[in-house]
Write a protein that holds these residues in place. Structure first.
Motif, mmCIF file in Angstrom:
data_model
loop_
_atom_site.group_PDB
_atom_site.id
_atom_site.type_symbol
_atom_site.label_atom_id
_atom_site.label_comp_id
_atom_site.label_asym_id
_atom_site.label_seq_id
_atom_site.Cartn_x
_atom_site.Cartn_y
_atom_site.Cartn_z
ATOM 1 N N LYS A 3 0.855 -1.184 0.000
ATOM 2 C CA LYS A 3 0.000 0.000 0.000
ATOM 3 C C LYS A 3 0.892 1.235 0.000
ATOM 4 O O LYS A 3 2.112 1.168 0.231
ATOM 5 N N THR A 4 0.282 2.370 -0.285
ATOM 6 C CA THR A 4 0.990 3.653 -0.234
ATOM 7 C C THR A 4 0.796 4.266 1.141
ATOM 8 O O THR A 4 -0.303 4.202 1.717
ATOM 9 N N TYR A 5 1.868 4.859 1.656
ATOM 10 C CA TYR A 5 1.798 5.510 2.960
ATOM 11 C C TYR A 5 0.580 6.431 3.031
ATOM 12 O O TYR A 5 0.319 7.226 2.134
ATOM 13 N N GLY A 6 -0.175 6.286 4.131
ATOM 14 C CA GLY A 6 -1.372 7.101 4.334
ATOM 15 C C GLY A 6 -2.650 6.417 3.915
ATOM 16 O O GLY A 6 -3.736 6.834 4.324
ATOM 17 N N ASP A 7 -2.552 5.409 3.047
ATOM 18 C CA ASP A 7 -3.749 4.681 2.611
ATOM 19 C C ASP A 7 -4.143 3.656 3.669
ATOM 20 O O ASP A 7 -3.305 3.222 4.485
ATOM 21 N N PRO A 8 -5.422 3.221 3.649
ATOM 22 C CA PRO A 8 -5.818 2.148 4.564
ATOM 23 C C PRO A 8 -5.159 0.822 4.166
ATOM 24 O O PRO A 8 -4.762 0.634 3.014
ATOM 25 N N ASP A 9 -5.027 -0.072 5.121
ATOM 26 C CA ASP A 9 -4.456 -1.386 4.810
ATOM 27 C C ASP A 9 -5.332 -2.138 3.814
ATOM 28 O O ASP A 9 -6.579 -2.071 3.884
ATOM 29 N N PRO A 10 -4.708 -2.844 2.891
ATOM 30 C CA PRO A 10 -5.499 -3.771 2.063
ATOM 31 C C PRO A 10 -5.952 -4.959 2.918
ATOM 32 O O PRO A 10 -5.430 -5.198 4.015
ATOM 33 N N THR A 11 -6.916 -5.672 2.434
ATOM 34 C CA THR A 11 -7.345 -6.882 3.138
ATOM 35 C C THR A 11 -6.226 -7.918 3.089
ATOM 36 O O THR A 11 -5.651 -8.176 2.017
ATOM 37 N N LEU A 12 -5.894 -8.474 4.231
ATOM 38 C CA LEU A 12 -4.841 -9.491 4.292
ATOM 39 C C LEU A 12 -5.454 -10.854 3.949
ATOM 40 O O LEU A 12 -6.458 -11.277 4.548
ATOM 41 N N THR A 13 -4.861 -11.490 2.982
ATOM 42 C CA THR A 13 -5.410 -12.771 2.497
ATOM 43 C C THR A 13 -4.352 -13.857 2.531
ATOM 44 O O THR A 13 -3.164 -13.582 2.715
ATOM 45 N N TYR A 14 -4.813 -15.096 2.345
ATOM 46 C CA TYR A 14 -3.902 -16.249 2.352
ATOM 47 C C TYR A 14 -4.399 -17.262 1.336
ATOM 48 O O TYR A 14 -5.528 -17.174 0.821
ATOM 49 N N THR A 15 -3.574 -18.211 1.059
ATOM 50 C CA THR A 15 -3.949 -19.309 0.147
ATOM 51 C C THR A 15 -3.667 -20.639 0.844
ATOM 52 O O THR A 15 -2.842 -20.739 1.755
ATOM 53 N N THR A 16 -4.413 -21.666 0.385
ATOM 54 C CA THR A 16 -4.122 -23.059 0.769
ATOM 55 C C THR A 16 -4.037 -23.862 -0.521
ATOM 56 O O THR A 16 -4.562 -23.443 -1.563
ATOM 57 N N ALA A 17 -3.384 -24.975 -0.453
ATOM 58 C CA ALA A 17 -3.273 -25.820 -1.654
ATOM 59 C C ALA A 17 -4.666 -26.279 -2.085
ATOM 60 O O ALA A 17 -5.561 -26.502 -1.252
ATOM 61 N N VAL A 18 -4.845 -26.401 -3.389
ATOM 62 C CA VAL A 18 -6.127 -26.851 -3.922
ATOM 63 C C VAL A 18 -6.456 -28.227 -3.342
ATOM 64 O O VAL A 18 -5.620 -29.144 -3.385
ATOM 65 N N GLY A 19 -7.636 -28.331 -2.763
ATOM 66 C CA GLY A 19 -8.075 -29.597 -2.196
ATOM 67 C C GLY A 19 -7.594 -29.858 -0.797
ATOM 68 O O GLY A 19 -7.871 -30.930 -0.227
ATOM 69 N N ALA A 20 -6.860 -28.895 -0.233
ATOM 70 C CA ALA A 20 -6.357 -29.125 1.125
ATOM 71 C C ALA A 20 -7.487 -29.126 2.142
ATOM 72 O O ALA A 20 -7.452 -29.863 3.138
ATOM 73 N N LEU A 21 -8.495 -28.295 1.885
ATOM 74 C CA LEU A 21 -9.642 -28.263 2.781
ATOM 75 C C LEU A 21 -10.658 -29.306 2.324
ATOM 76 O O LEU A 21 -10.896 -29.479 1.127
ATOM 77 N N VAL A 22 -11.279 -29.980 3.286
ATOM 78 C CA VAL A 22 -12.229 -31.050 2.976
ATOM 79 C C VAL A 22 -13.596 -30.447 2.678
ATOM 80 O O VAL A 22 -14.099 -29.621 3.448
#
Length: 291
Positions: free
Chosen positions: A10-29
């Motif tokens: 992000k640029t200084y002064g802007d709000p934080d972007p949404t923090l996201t994550y990934t998991t391997a395809v099919g890792a979740l049941v």
């Protein structure tokens, strides 16, 4: 399962972007999901901040977490120097700049000061960025100029005294700041006046006048300065005449009276008019010979 944070910026002064994550395809049941959110190390200045697992979880999974970074980049702003001016010999004005309205975040300010190219002569000098900075901003700088203008010269006046009949006199003046000094003459009355190498020549009877002005030429740092007119009057030339002693016998006619020049001199072919006289009396005695 492995949960991998996604790098963010992000640029200084802007709000934080949404923090996201990934998991391997099919890792979740099935339709399982993870609850909670990622967090990051606190801080709002330019830099890199680790994204942590935060509260991301699901009791049915053993999570291996791979972190990444939230990068805060400097905010681009434009700093524009304000044009300034001063008169030669004066102190510099304060060098200032402007930024677009709202370009700085909150109560932020920029530190440091502008500088300018060295020099004190009348001229234009570039105003430089100097030390103006703030680590949270990527500054684009637009230069301007400090203009030093010519100063007025100090008061100038002719100081020459009156000129003696048919006697050249060196002209003098006082004042002015710098620059070549010259004189100009205007004739009034019956005098015929001229100037050569700052020497005044006047041909005219005593009582005639010349009007002289002095001028200091314009220089790089000063504008031209001319004095008020100064009247120079032709005054009589000093000369001493000494009568020649004479004698006669009682009853004779007076001898011719004469004189000699004992101080000063006549100019050119000039002569005196008129005749000498003596005190009255014809008896034996001494009588003063008068002019």
């Amino acid at each position: 399962i492995t949960v991998t944070a996604v790098a963010k910026a992000k640029t200084y002064g802007d709000p934080d972007p949404t923090l996201t994550y990934t998991t391997a395809v099919g890792a979740l049941v099935g339709s399982d999901t993870l609850t909670g959110t990622l967090t990051r190390v606190t801080g709002d200045t330019v830099g890199e901040y680790t994204i942590n697992q935060g509260t991301v979880d699901n009791l049915n999974y053993t999570i291996s977490y791979v972190s990444d970074k939230l990068t805060i980049n400097a905010k681009p702003i434009t700093v524009t120097a304000v044009a300034k001016a001063k008169t030669y010999g004066d102190p510099d004005p304060t060098l200032t700049y402007t930024t677009a309205t709202g370009a700085l975040v909150g109560s932020d300010t920029l530190s440091g000061s502008l500088t300018r190219d060295a020099g004190e002569d009348a001229n234009s000098y570039t105003i430089r960025r100097g030390t103006v900075a703030n680590n949270n901003y990527d500054i684009t700088y637009i230069a301007s100029t400090l203009t030093i203008t010519q100063a007025q010269q100090s008061a100038l006046s002719v100081t020459t005294t009156n000129i003696v009949y048919r006697t050249p006199i060196a002209l003098q003046a006082a004042g002015g700041s710098e620059g070549d000094l010259s004189f100009n003459v205007a004739t009034t009355g019956t005098a015929s006046c001229s100037i050569e190498d700052d020497t005044l020549f006047a041909s005219g009877n005593a009582g005639s006048t010349c009007t002289v002005t002095a001028t200091r030429a314009m220089t790089n740092n000063f504008v031209q300065k001319t004095s008020s007119p100064f009247t120079i009057t032709v005054v009589p030339r000093p000369i001493t005449l000494t009568a020649t002693a004479k004698e006669k016998f009682y009853g004779d006619l007076d001898p011719g009276f004469t004189y000699v020049v004992t101080a000063g001199s006549l100019f050119g072919s000039d002569t005196f008019s008129g005749t000498q006289t003596r005190d009255t009396g014809e008896n034996v005695g001494t009588y003063t010979i008068n002019k």
